[in-house]
Design an enzyme around this catalytic site. Structure first.
Site: not given
Length: 680
Positions: A460, A427, A397, A367, A556
């Site tokens: 993040y 990923h 996605r 991403r 989390r």
């Protein structure tokens, strides 16, 4: 036995809803500034939208399986969907109560009134009429807004609508314009500010335009299935198939119809038929939908109603070295953003793009930001004649379109672009760079827990490791050869790479702790991740607990493990931290008989990460970096302000302060890195 909870596994989707409950707790937490609580409302709403578009859609696909297959499932999809509906209704009710009874009154305390059309003053009515005539009216398709009760109606995905029954056989559906701000600020009166949803401006004017009709407008919104449904990923051009499938996402089957709970049941039945949905699809909500629009809720006051600024701290490496390569030559470099700046990662690629000694740059992208210095550096490197190979995961996605856009930019710049592979997602967050000095090639690597995205790097919490360790570099290059299609299995010596070696290595490390415990020695694990769902790893954690291994977990999001059960998980404690930053890093620490082993990387302990994705986890070998991560984890384990206890029922009780001083871990970690910088 309900699928929500049994003694061994908490259902992953219902556990995720408990995570979103923790987001809702942040709305209620008055230690957060008002506009940050409003932002958490938007996050809660956005999360729930994605949940229905992705997870509920997946469960419904299970419903469509052959009955003989469905019978073999542990949890039945109909049971899970029913329980999801119960839990979502409870969350929606709590959300509505918080909005009406806490957020709106707290806004009033700041002289900000969120008003409906019923509250408009005479002056505000005139302003609303003028705004409707000048701006909104032309954006509403009145000609096609009235339908017969026998008609089928198409409602756009994730758009806000209002609807009213006009007569026994006619109803109206009006779309709220998407290209206008959702909120309108009226002129200030006597130091008091008035804001309204544009929904109310439209309602007011519609009532005024149709005075002869006894109308009541209700909000509706549809979430549609987000799956692309590419039948055969293995044949043809997968990238082209994804590109062709993206527009279809907006017309897929509804997974949720959110309606105003005040809507009469008779009108609900008319809408169900018109929208071709069933009672199962209906979720009762409030007067307004799409609360994710509160990300843009205006603050018309001069007051600062947000978190105090915590600007990213300059990394010591940027203060001590003029070159990132020089810094990495000196020692492994660790960054922990957003506490520290993401700048070193950008500078590494910008330097590589211009360095005449750099011959090769390889990296994976999952991403990325829409506008990006990092991506611009990749393009520049290709234009400068470097051998640039970029693997872009176009199956990420909701980021497919942006990833395809950047893929074209990289390709036009001269880079070799490799897109998604069938049946597996890439990923990992990795970079491999080669510099050549005569006959010698010197490799440099980056392995991270988070995306190469400057925007999310401020929101993040993630770790990134820069190293020129030869064994790690060899392993990483082997993986890139797999991605390039010139190798099949990366036989790694240092790195843990899924789906090839990661699971087995984690199992081996866990089993060693079990053996230590059985021998009467100290044995423990400290694991931090986003989600814990893989049943094989959970079973092994239960076995370790029963053999005496002490286990601390920081999770989390969803957690399918059920802690604190005698004879199963008595030695397992789980906490979850939610605060201003989204906890995103993955850290795995094993006691290892007194010589701790530590790993960081992109993989959670979910079946998809360990079996169906290419992930990379690296050992932390530099003692300074090891200490930094260990200190950060210790601070988080001591959190007694924003930490919640994940118990067997996932009630989300806060960790109690007791007589200990308050420790809000994210703020403590920020101060920790300020002290590190001060030592330079």
């Amino acid at each position: 036995m309900t699928p929500l909870y049994n003694s061994k596994y908490y259902h992953r989707d219902l556990s995720w809803l408990r995570f979103n409950h923790r987001v809702l707790q942040e709305v209620a937490d008055k230690r957060n500034p008002l506009y940050e609580r409003i932002k958490f409302m938007a996050i809660f709403s956005s999360n729930l939208d994605e949940f229905f578009r992705v997870r509920v859609s997946d469960i419904r696909q299970v419903k469509d399986l052959d009955k003989s297959i469905r019978k073999k499932l542990v949890t039945k999809p109909n049971q899970v969907l029913a329980e999801i509906k119960v839990q979502v209704d409870l969350l929606q009710d709590e959300f509505g109560q918080l909005f009406q009874n806490e957020i709106i009154p707290d806004l009033k305390q700041e002289s900000i009134h969120l008003i409906t059309y019923r509250d408009f003053s005479e002056t505000q009515k005139k302003v609303a009429e003028a705004y409707f005539e000048s701006t909104l009216k032309s954006k509403i398709d009145f000609e096609n807004s009235v339908f017969s009760t026998k008609d089928s109606v198409f409602v756009e995905n994730e758009s806000s609508y209002i609807t009213a029954l006009i007569s026994k056989d006619k109803f109206q559906v009006v779309q709220i314009p998407k290209d206008e701000p959702r909120f309108y600020v009226f002129p200030c009166e006597n130091d008091t500010h008035y804001i309204t949803f544009i929904d109310d401006i439209i309602k007011y004017n519609l009532y005024k335009l149709q005075p002869e009709l006894d109308l009541s407008y209700y909000a509706i919104k549809i979430s549609r299935d987000a799956e692309l449904y590419i039948e055969d990923e293995s044949s043809g051009n997968l990238m082209e198939k994804i590109k062709e499938s993206l527009p279809k996402r907006e017309t897929c089957q509804p997974t949720r119809v959110l309606i105003d709970q005040r809507m009469p049941e008779s009108f609900q039945n008319i809408l169900k038929k018109a929208l071709d949905v069933t009672k199962v699809d209906i979720v009762l909500g409030g007067t307004y939908h799409n609360f994710k629009d509160f990300f843009g809720f205006p603050n018309p006051t001069s007051k600062y109603l947000y978190f105090e600024e915590l600007p990213p701290i300059d990394h010591p490496v940027t203060l001590k070295y003029a070159s990132m390569f020089e810094a990495i030559n000196n020692k492994d470099q660790l960054i922990h953003y957003p506490y520290q700046s993401f700048e070193p990662v950008i500078e590494l690629l910008e330097e590589a793009a211009n360095d005449p000694n750099v011959t090769t740059i390889k990296m994976t992208l999952y991403r990325v930001a829409e506008e990006s210095r990092l991506n611009n550096a990749i393009s520049k490197a290709a234009k400068n004649g470097k051998n640039v190979i970029v693997f872009i995961e176009v199956k990420a996605r909701f980021d497919e379109q942006n990833n395809l856009k950047w893929g074209e930019i990289f390709k036009d710049s001269g880079a070799q672009v490799i897109y998604s592979y069938p049946g597996i997602k890439v990923h990992s967050k990795i970079i491999y760079i080669e510099r050549q000095f005569g006959e010698d090639i010197k490799p440099y690597c980056y392995i991270g827990t988070g995306n190469f995205n400057e925007n999310t790097a401020t929101l993040y919490t993630d770790f990134g490791l820069m190293t020129n360790n030869k064994k790690i570099a060899e392993d990483l290059n082997k993986l890139f050869l797999v991605l390039e299609g010139t190798s099949i299995v990366p036989k790694a010596k240092k790195l843990l790479i899924s789906p090839f070696s990661m699971r087995n290595k984690f199992v081996s490390l866990l089993e060693k702790e079990i053996h230590l415990a059985q021998a009467g020695k100290e044995a423990y694990l400290i694991l931090k991740m986003n989600s814990l769902e893989d049943k094989k790893m959970i079973k092994l954690l239960y076995e370790a607990s029963n053999k005496g291994v002490k286990i601390r977990l920081l999770v989390r999001g969803m957690c399918s493990l059920v802690p604190g059960i005698k004879g199963q998980s008595k030695n397992i404690k789980v906490i979850s931290i939610l605060d201003r930053f989204l906890e995103h890093g993955r850290v795995y620490i094993f006691g290892n008989g007194g010589e701790e082993k530590m790993y960081i990387g992109s993989a959670d302990w979910m079946t998809r990460n360990l079996t169906h994705r290419i992930e990379v986890v690296t050992p932390i070998m530099d003692p300074d970096n090891f200490k930094i991560i260990r200190d950060v984890i210790d601070i988080q384990l001591a959190d007694n302000v924003k930490a919640r206890i994940i118990d067997a029922e996932q009630k989300n009780d806060y960790v109690k302060v007791g007589k200990k001083p308050e420790i809000r871990s994210q703020y403590e970690i920020y101060e920790y890195f300020k002290r590190l910088k001060a030592k330079v």
